[in-house]
Motif scaffolding. Sequence first.
Motif, PDB file in Angstrom:
ATOM      1  N   ALA A  78      -0.711   9.218   0.569  1.00  0.00           N
ATOM      2  CA  ALA A  78      -0.543   8.801   1.898  1.00  0.00           C
ATOM      3  C   ALA A  78      -1.810   8.404   2.579  1.00  0.00           C
ATOM      4  N   SER A  79      -2.802   8.943   2.124  1.00  0.00           N
ATOM      5  CA  SER A  79      -4.053   8.870   2.403  1.00  0.00           C
ATOM      6  C   SER A  79      -4.541   7.395   2.338  1.00  0.00           C
ATOM      7  N   ALA A  80      -4.453   7.035   1.117  1.00  0.00           N
ATOM      8  CA  ALA A  80      -4.706   5.566   0.445  1.00  0.00           C
ATOM      9  C   ALA A  80      -3.986   4.638   1.583  1.00  0.00           C
ATOM     10  N   LEU A  81      -2.686   4.694   1.714  1.00  0.00           N
ATOM     11  CA  LEU A  81      -1.868   3.777   2.466  1.00  0.00           C
ATOM     12  C   LEU A  81      -2.177   3.894   3.728  1.00  0.00           C
ATOM     13  N   ALA A  82      -2.526   5.065   4.502  1.00  0.00           N
ATOM     14  CA  ALA A  82      -2.994   5.013   6.033  1.00  0.00           C
ATOM     15  C   ALA A  82      -4.157   4.309   6.176  1.00  0.00           C
ATOM     16  N   GLU A 108      -4.142  -5.022   2.472  1.00  0.00           N
ATOM     17  CA  GLU A 108      -4.231  -4.223   1.223  1.00  0.00           C
ATOM     18  C   GLU A 108      -3.106  -3.456   1.257  1.00  0.00           C
ATOM     19  N   ARG A 109      -2.380  -3.125   1.999  1.00  0.00           N
ATOM     20  CA  ARG A 109      -1.184  -2.085   1.995  1.00  0.00           C
ATOM     21  C   ARG A 109      -0.469  -2.548   0.757  1.00  0.00           C
ATOM     22  N   ILE A 112       1.466  -0.718  -4.413  1.00  0.00           N
ATOM     23  CA  ILE A 112       1.976  -0.790  -5.877  1.00  0.00           C
ATOM     24  C   ILE A 112       1.303  -0.128  -6.706  1.00  0.00           C
ATOM     25  N   VAL A 113      -0.123   0.121  -6.767  1.00  0.00           N
ATOM     26  CA  VAL A 113      -0.750   0.855  -7.507  1.00  0.00           C
ATOM     27  C   VAL A 113      -0.270   2.385  -7.483  1.00  0.00           C
ATOM     28  N   HIS A 114      -0.042   2.945  -6.198  1.00  0.00           N
ATOM     29  CA  HIS A 114       0.350   4.463  -5.951  1.00  0.00           C
ATOM     30  C   HIS A 114       1.676   4.446  -6.607  1.00  0.00           C
TER      31      HIS A 114
END
Length: 77
Positions: free
Chosen positions: A56-60, A66-67, A72-74
Amino acid sequence: MLAEAMTATAAAGGSAVVQAAGTDFWAWCRVRGARLIGRGDPARETEALERLDQTASALAAASDDERERVGIVHARL
């Protein structure tokens, strides 16, 4: 054949988690997903919650450009 079905199911689940992150549905998905992953083991459940929070943090934090890549990575994680 079973391995392919399990792989497809896991991929769909990962994609669903990524899509739910940042929505009103996230709180429910986060807790239920951690319970499923933990399978009754509190330590595994805590670890799953930490990984879900990282997603959630990485997407935010990801920019609009980049989203998709971050998602895809997560989803694979």
